[in-house]
Design a protein around this motif. Structure first.
Motif, PDB file in Angstrom:
ATOM      1  N   ILE B 154       0.860  -1.180   0.000  1.00  0.00           N
ATOM      2  CA  ILE B 154       0.000   0.000   0.000  1.00  0.00           C
ATOM      3  C   ILE B 154       0.898   1.233   0.000  1.00  0.00           C
ATOM      4  O   ILE B 154       1.890   1.292   0.756  1.00  0.00           O
ATOM      5  CB  ILE B 154      -0.923   0.005   1.235  1.00  0.00           C
ATOM      6  N   SER B 155       0.566   2.176  -0.840  1.00  0.00           N
ATOM      7  CA  SER B 155       1.418   3.357  -0.913  1.00  0.00           C
ATOM      8  C   SER B 155       1.270   4.181   0.367  1.00  0.00           C
ATOM      9  O   SER B 155       0.204   4.185   0.982  1.00  0.00           O
ATOM     10  CB  SER B 155       1.052   4.189  -2.135  1.00  0.00           C
ATOM     11  N   PRO B 156       2.336   4.860   0.754  1.00  0.00           N
ATOM     12  CA  PRO B 156       2.345   5.579   2.020  1.00  0.00           C
ATOM     13  C   PRO B 156       1.216   6.607   2.105  1.00  0.00           C
ATOM     14  O   PRO B 156       0.824   7.204   1.108  1.00  0.00           O
ATOM     15  CB  PRO B 156       3.699   6.286   2.022  1.00  0.00           C
ATOM     16  N   VAL B 157       0.701   6.727   3.323  1.00  0.00           N
ATOM     17  CA  VAL B 157      -0.397   7.671   3.548  1.00  0.00           C
ATOM     18  C   VAL B 157       0.140   8.833   4.365  1.00  0.00           C
ATOM     19  O   VAL B 157       0.950   8.639   5.280  1.00  0.00           O
ATOM     20  CB  VAL B 157      -1.541   6.976   4.326  1.00  0.00           C
ATOM     21  N   ASN B 158      -0.298  10.028   3.995  1.00  0.00           N
ATOM     22  CA  ASN B 158       0.077  11.182   4.795  1.00  0.00           C
ATOM     23  C   ASN B 158      -0.908  11.304   5.951  1.00  0.00           C
ATOM     24  O   ASN B 158      -2.034  11.757   5.784  1.00  0.00           O
ATOM     25  CB  ASN B 158       0.035  12.439   3.923  1.00  0.00           C
ATOM     26  N   PHE B 159      -0.480  10.810   7.138  1.00  0.00           N
ATOM     27  CA  PHE B 159      -1.400  10.784   8.269  1.00  0.00           C
ATOM     28  C   PHE B 159      -1.433  12.119   9.013  1.00  0.00           C
ATOM     29  O   PHE B 159      -2.494  12.615   9.341  1.00  0.00           O
ATOM     30  CB  PHE B 159      -0.993   9.685   9.258  1.00  0.00           C
ATOM     31  N   VAL B 160      -0.235  12.640   9.313  1.00  0.00           N
ATOM     32  CA  VAL B 160      -0.194  13.753  10.253  1.00  0.00           C
ATOM     33  C   VAL B 160       0.567  14.967   9.745  1.00  0.00           C
ATOM     34  O   VAL B 160       0.578  16.008  10.407  1.00  0.00           O
ATOM     35  CB  VAL B 160       0.448  13.305  11.592  1.00  0.00           C
ATOM     36  N   ASN B 161       1.191  14.843   8.584  1.00  0.00           N
ATOM     37  CA  ASN B 161       2.076  15.931   8.189  1.00  0.00           C
ATOM     38  C   ASN B 161       1.354  16.958   7.333  1.00  0.00           C
ATOM     39  O   ASN B 161       0.159  16.827   7.052  1.00  0.00           O
ATOM     40  CB  ASN B 161       3.286  15.360   7.465  1.00  0.00           C
ATOM     41  N   ASN B 162       2.106  17.966   6.961  1.00  0.00           N
ATOM     42  CA  ASN B 162       1.572  19.068   6.168  1.00  0.00           C
ATOM     43  C   ASN B 162       0.753  18.536   4.989  1.00  0.00           C
ATOM     44  O   ASN B 162       1.218  17.684   4.238  1.00  0.00           O
ATOM     45  CB  ASN B 162       2.751  19.908   5.653  1.00  0.00           C
ATOM     46  N   SER B 164      -1.983  16.751   5.154  1.00  0.00           N
ATOM     47  CA  SER B 164      -2.749  15.529   5.387  1.00  0.00           C
ATOM     48  C   SER B 164      -4.232  15.867   5.511  1.00  0.00           C
ATOM     49  O   SER B 164      -4.607  16.971   5.907  1.00  0.00           O
ATOM     50  CB  SER B 164      -2.256  14.832   6.652  1.00  0.00           C
ATOM     51  N   THR B 165      -5.063  14.882   5.179  1.00  0.00           N
ATOM     52  CA  THR B 165      -6.506  15.138   5.184  1.00  0.00           C
ATOM     53  C   THR B 165      -7.067  15.061   6.592  1.00  0.00           C
ATOM     54  O   THR B 165      -6.470  14.459   7.491  1.00  0.00           O
ATOM     55  CB  THR B 165      -7.243  14.100   4.323  1.00  0.00           C
ATOM     56  N   TRP B 166      -8.259  15.634   6.758  1.00  0.00           N
ATOM     57  CA  TRP B 166      -8.955  15.609   8.046  1.00  0.00           C
ATOM     58  C   TRP B 166      -9.247  14.168   8.462  1.00  0.00           C
ATOM     59  O   TRP B 166      -9.095  13.788   9.601  1.00  0.00           O
ATOM     60  CB  TRP B 166     -10.233  16.427   7.906  1.00  0.00           C
ATOM     61  N   GLY B 167      -9.646  13.344   7.498  1.00  0.00           N
ATOM     62  CA  GLY B 167      -9.975  11.944   7.785  1.00  0.00           C
ATOM     63  C   GLY B 167      -8.771  11.201   8.323  1.00  0.00           C
ATOM     64  O   GLY B 167      -8.876  10.454   9.307  1.00  0.00           O
ATOM     65  N   VAL B 172      -5.790   8.898  13.166  1.00  0.00           N
ATOM     66  CA  VAL B 172      -4.667   8.849  14.103  1.00  0.00           C
ATOM     67  C   VAL B 172      -5.127   9.230  15.510  1.00  0.00           C
ATOM     68  O   VAL B 172      -4.811   8.544  16.492  1.00  0.00           O
ATOM     69  CB  VAL B 172      -3.524   9.778  13.637  1.00  0.00           C
ATOM     70  N   VAL B 173      -5.906  10.313  15.587  1.00  0.00           N
ATOM     71  CA  VAL B 173      -6.339  10.774  16.910  1.00  0.00           C
ATOM     72  C   VAL B 173      -7.220   9.719  17.587  1.00  0.00           C
ATOM     73  O   VAL B 173      -7.063   9.429  18.778  1.00  0.00           O
ATOM     74  CB  VAL B 173      -7.081  12.126  16.798  1.00  0.00           C
ATOM     75  N   CYS B 174      -8.133   9.120  16.809  1.00  0.00           N
ATOM     76  CA  CYS B 174      -9.007   8.083  17.386  1.00  0.00           C
ATOM     77  C   CYS B 174      -8.176   6.905  17.892  1.00  0.00           C
ATOM     78  O   CYS B 174      -8.421   6.394  18.995  1.00  0.00           O
ATOM     79  CB  CYS B 174     -10.018   7.591  16.354  1.00  0.00           C
ATOM     80  N   THR B 175      -7.212   6.486  17.066  1.00  0.00           N
ATOM     81  CA  THR B 175      -6.358   5.381  17.484  1.00  0.00           C
ATOM     82  C   THR B 175      -5.679   5.708  18.809  1.00  0.00           C
ATOM     83  O   THR B 175      -5.666   4.908  19.744  1.00  0.00           O
ATOM     84  CB  THR B 175      -5.271   5.114  16.418  1.00  0.00           C
ATOM     85  N   TYR B 176      -5.147   6.927  18.862  1.00  0.00           N
ATOM     86  CA  TYR B 176      -4.466   7.360  20.082  1.00  0.00           C
ATOM     87  C   TYR B 176      -5.414   7.309  21.276  1.00  0.00           C
ATOM     88  O   TYR B 176      -5.097   6.747  22.317  1.00  0.00           O
ATOM     89  CB  TYR B 176      -3.945   8.790  19.896  1.00  0.00           C
ATOM     90  N   SER B 258      -2.931  23.828   8.445  1.00  0.00           N
ATOM     91  CA  SER B 258      -4.332  23.454   8.285  1.00  0.00           C
ATOM     92  C   SER B 258      -5.239  24.317   9.147  1.00  0.00           C
ATOM     93  O   SER B 258      -6.429  24.050   9.233  1.00  0.00           O
ATOM     94  CB  SER B 258      -4.531  21.993   8.665  1.00  0.00           C
ATOM     95  N   SER B 259      -4.690  25.308   9.777  1.00  0.00           N
ATOM     96  CA  SER B 259      -5.429  26.183  10.685  1.00  0.00           C
ATOM     97  C   SER B 259      -6.230  25.391  11.717  1.00  0.00           C
ATOM     98  O   SER B 259      -7.410  25.626  11.922  1.00  0.00           O
ATOM     99  CB  SER B 259      -6.343  27.149   9.912  1.00  0.00           C
ATOM    100  N   GLY B 260      -5.563  24.439  12.328  1.00  0.00           N
ATOM    101  CA  GLY B 260      -6.157  23.726  13.468  1.00  0.00           C
ATOM    102  C   GLY B 260      -7.376  22.903  13.127  1.00  0.00           C
ATOM    103  O   GLY B 260      -8.387  22.969  13.825  1.00  0.00           O
ATOM    104  N   GLN B 261      -7.301  22.080  12.101  1.00  0.00           N
ATOM    105  CA  GLN B 261      -8.506  21.354  11.671  1.00  0.00           C
ATOM    106  C   GLN B 261      -8.909  20.239  12.633  1.00  0.00           C
ATOM    107  O   GLN B 261      -9.999  19.709  12.522  1.00  0.00           O
ATOM    108  CB  GLN B 261      -8.321  20.788  10.255  1.00  0.00           C
ATOM    109  N   MET B 262      -8.020  19.870  13.566  1.00  0.00           N
ATOM    110  CA  MET B 262      -8.396  18.825  14.529  1.00  0.00           C
ATOM    111  C   MET B 262      -8.777  19.396  15.884  1.00  0.00           C
ATOM    112  O   MET B 262      -8.916  18.663  16.856  1.00  0.00           O
ATOM    113  CB  MET B 262      -7.244  17.831  14.723  1.00  0.00           C
ATOM    114  N   ASN B 263      -8.914  20.722  15.958  1.00  0.00           N
ATOM    115  CA  ASN B 263      -9.157  21.340  17.255  1.00  0.00           C
ATOM    116  C   ASN B 263     -10.493  20.898  17.867  1.00  0.00           C
ATOM    117  O   ASN B 263     -11.387  20.429  17.162  1.00  0.00           O
ATOM    118  CB  ASN B 263      -9.147  22.857  17.103  1.00  0.00           C
ATOM    119  N   THR B 264     -10.584  21.045  19.192  1.00  0.00           N
ATOM    120  CA  THR B 264     -11.795  20.644  19.917  1.00  0.00           C
ATOM    121  C   THR B 264     -12.355  21.842  20.682  1.00  0.00           C
ATOM    122  O   THR B 264     -11.797  22.932  20.621  1.00  0.00           O
ATOM    123  CB  THR B 264     -11.473  19.537  20.934  1.00  0.00           C
ATOM    124  N   ILE B 265     -13.456  21.607  21.410  1.00  0.00           N
ATOM    125  CA  ILE B 265     -14.088  22.716  22.128  1.00  0.00           C
ATOM    126  C   ILE B 265     -13.154  23.268  23.187  1.00  0.00           C
ATOM    127  O   ILE B 265     -12.992  24.480  23.326  1.00  0.00           O
ATOM    128  CB  ILE B 265     -15.413  22.258  22.774  1.00  0.00           C
TER     129      ILE B 265
END
Lengths: 367, 309
Positions: B154-162, B164-167, B172-176, B258-265
């Motif tokens: 499987i070709s490498p996926v951009n999980f967390v770097n510049n 990378s997609t929201w999905g 990654v965050v869910c796994t963590y 990404s201007s904080g696309q994973m941010n929470t409340i």
């Protein structure tokens, strides 16, 4: 269906791992439980009776020996394939299920050809509940039932799948005295009505004697005696069995055989012709004493407990292995003691058992 | 005890705790409400002696904020995904651990390690594991995860770097979060399991109950009080999720650019603080408080129907 145990032995590894020697819970058990009988496994705690029960139901596997249900060997069969119903000492009713759900539970497990429709299951459950007379409590939770009612639910749950063998582990030990009396008769009735081969474990000899067809007396993993309750009571094979059966317990004295006479101290209890002179244990059932002014046996009167129908005469005798001797006589009889405070009794011969001092085995006095 | 003269003694003995509670709990709590309902409150006195007006402007601003909507969505999704998965996994592991004898203590310790490890440190390790730096086929470096999936072609996926997609970030965050939530839940559930009378299982065995049925009809109901506790607390914790994302992405709360696309409340609340938007921060925390209150009430209602105490 009859159950046969052949040389069944169960050894547990020692708790202290440094000791290689195993703990033998049950040692070379051999007996047969006839079809449709109610059998009581009886013995003091730690004698291996519960282990025996668990081996019959399959939760524990024997280290050696074989177990047969009918003609079929079940020694290595898993419990779920044995078709047994087990009632646990503390009932083990599922606390989150209602009485109805508890009784239905075993039926809902059935698979394949045995599988039933909901209607059939419900009918069976209601029938089982009626048998133990709890059909009005079907929607209660176990915590809302009394001990006796829980006990009945446990029996209904064990019986609903129509087991070939019903096993009860100390079924009455959690009930109060009155309820115990009532429930043991109930167990007897249910067993008669269903005709299921039943084995139950108890340390209460009265319980075992009162409802069993056959009792098996065990001590330290070894069977001592098997037989009808009355026969075992009247004809114990050793001192342990004699002591274990009967309330109040049998009175045991240090006695001796001298010149063909059985003696307790200097008092000649009965003639034992043809016996060698030797020290023996003499055991006399409490009901074996007949007050008589020139009787053979005497003791210093300590107390009289009147219990209505009969009364207990508490005596002291220096040869008794316990502090007091207890004799049970009819309450109408006037107990008279002489100037030294002694009361004299005649002894019923069939209530006296003589045992070897060393081996505690019964000495056959007839021959 | 009813002697009124001696009442002052009771208050005296309570005072250390009361004083601390008043200063550090009750005052901030009440002050949050005050700040939330003062329009545009920023902690500074307005020049000219004006005071802040009482109103609900802060709430309007927060709810109308596009970023806040994104953060709310992130938070809710994190909860909805991670709580059931981690609880189910924890239950399975607890049951498995409970049924083995040898090495049980060792496994227990291993499973408990994440609980005593700093969450920021774990986050950084996760980042390293999922990282991939490079453009297109020119990969400079990549973490163990991309190496492993590379083995399967499987070709490498951009999980967390510049870039990378929201999905991918979400994954990654869910796994963590799931991994990090396991130890505590396993511990609590094992405690519950060890309290279950073994005879229920023996009774079930004699009645030829299948493994699955034993699990769902006996084990789950009997540990349901523990399950309810675990689910309620992890929902509460989930809505307050923050440190895991800081750990993985740093304070940008998302991959770079990404201007904080994973941010929470909670992240939003923290963002508002240095900008002297105390009013908005307070309003956002009250909204979070309301959400948690409602969810916990629902949890409580459901468990009162389903839990067997």
């Amino acid at each position: 269906m009859k159950i046969v145990l052949q040389n069944v032995t169960k050894a547990f590894p020692n708790r202290n791992k440094k000791i290689k020697e195993e703990v033998i819970a049950v040692d070379g058990l051999n007996f047969e439980i006839p079809d449709g009988k109610l059998v009581g496994l009886l013995g003091p705690s730690g004698c291996g009776k519960s282990t025996t029960l668990y081996m019959i139901c399959g939760l524990q596997k024997p280290t050696k020996g074989k177990i047969f249900f009918g003609e079929k060997e079940v020694t290595h069969l898993e419990p779920e394939h044995r078709g047994v119903g087990l009632v646990f000492q503390n009932y083990a009713l599922y606390p989150h299920l209602t009485v109805k759900q508890n009784i239905l539970f075993p039926l809902q497990n059935l698979k394949g050809e045995q599988k039933m429709s909901k209607q059939e299951m419900l009918e069976k459950a209601v029938a089982a509940a009626k048998l133990v007379q709890i059909d009005e409590l079907m929607d209660r939770k176990p915590s809302e039932l009394s001990g006796g009612q829980q006990q009945r639910v446990a029996i209904a749950r064990a019986l609903v799948k129509e087991p070939r063998v019903l096993l009860l582990d100390e079924p009455l030990s959690n009930l109060d005295a009155r309820l115990r009396l009532q429930t043991r008769e109930e167990i007897r009735r249910i067993q008669r009505e269903t005709g299921v081969t039943t084995v139950f474990v108890t340390h209460d000899q009265e319980e075992a004697m009162s409802i069993s067809d056959i009792i098996v007396v065990m001590k330290e993993g070894v069977v001592q005696q098997i037989g009808k309750p009355q026969n075992v009571y009247d004809d114990p094979c050793n001192l342990f069995v004699a002591k274990f059966l009967g309330t109040p317990p049998i009175n045991v004295f240090d006695g001796k055989i001298e010149d063909g006479m059985l003696k307790i101290g200097d008092e000649e209890i009965m003639a034992l012709p043809g016996q060698q002179d030797r020290p023996v244990h003499v055991a006399i059932r409490p009901e074996g004493f007949i007050p008589c002014e020139d009787g053979a046996f005497s003791g210093i009167l300590r107390n009289i407990e009147v219990m209505g129908r009969d009364c207990s005469v508490i005596l002291e005798n220096e040869k008794c292995q316990k502090e007091t001797v207890r004799a049970i006589v009819d309450s109408g009889i006037d107990i008279k003691h002489d100037a030294t405070g002694r009361v004299r009794f005649n002894i019923k011969k069939n209530k006296v058992f003589v045992f070897e001092a060393e081996t505690e085995l019964r000495i056959n006095v007839e021959g | 005890m009813t002697d009124k003269k001696n009442n002052y003694k009771a208050w005296l003995y309570l005072s250390p705790a009361l004083v601390l509670l008043l200063i550090f709990s009750f005052y901030p709590l009440i002050n949050t409400f005050r700040m939330a309902f003062l329009n545009g409150y920023n902690g500074l006195a307005i020049v000219g002696g004006e005071t802040f007006e009482f109103g609900i402007e802060n709430f309007k601003t927060v709810i109308g904020n596009v970023d806040f909507k994104q953060y709310l969505k992130n938070t809710v999704l994190l909860c909805v995904i991670t709580v059931p998965i981690s609880t189910a996994l924890a239950l399975l592991i607890a049951v498995a651990l409970n049924s083995i004898k040898p090495l049980q203590k060792v496994y227990q310790t291993v499973f408990f390690l994440p609980y005593v490890t700093n969450s920021i440190a774990i986050g950084m390790v996760f980042n390293a594991m999922f990282t991939r730096v490079g453009v297109g086929d020119l990969i400079e470096t990549q973490g163990i995860i991309n190496n492993i999936i590379g083995i399967f072609g499987i070709s490498p996926v951009n999980f967390v770097n510049n870039g990378s997609t929201w999905g991918a970030n979400m994954f990654v965050v869910c796994t963590y979060i799931i991994w990090h939530a396991l130890p505590f839940k396993i511990l609590v559930l094992m405690g519950g399991l060890q309290n279950v009378n073994k005879q229920y299982y023996e009774a079930a065995k004699i009645d030829a109950t299948s493994k699955a049925r034993t699990f769902f009809r006996i084990t789950v109901p009997l540990v349901s009080p523990m399950l309810a506790y675990v689910i309620i607390t992890s929902f509460i914790g989930g809505f307050k999720e923050y440190s895991s994302i800081v750990g993985i992405f740093g304070e940008t709360m998302g991959p770079a650019g990404s201007s904080g696309q994973m941010n929470t409340i909670v992240g939003y609340v923290y963002n508002m603080l240095p900008k002297s938007n105390l009013g908005n921060a307070s309003a956002a925390s009250l909204i979070l408080f309301a959400i948690i209150l409602v969810v916990t009430a629902i949890n409580g209602y459901v468990s009162s129907k389903k839990v067997h105490y």
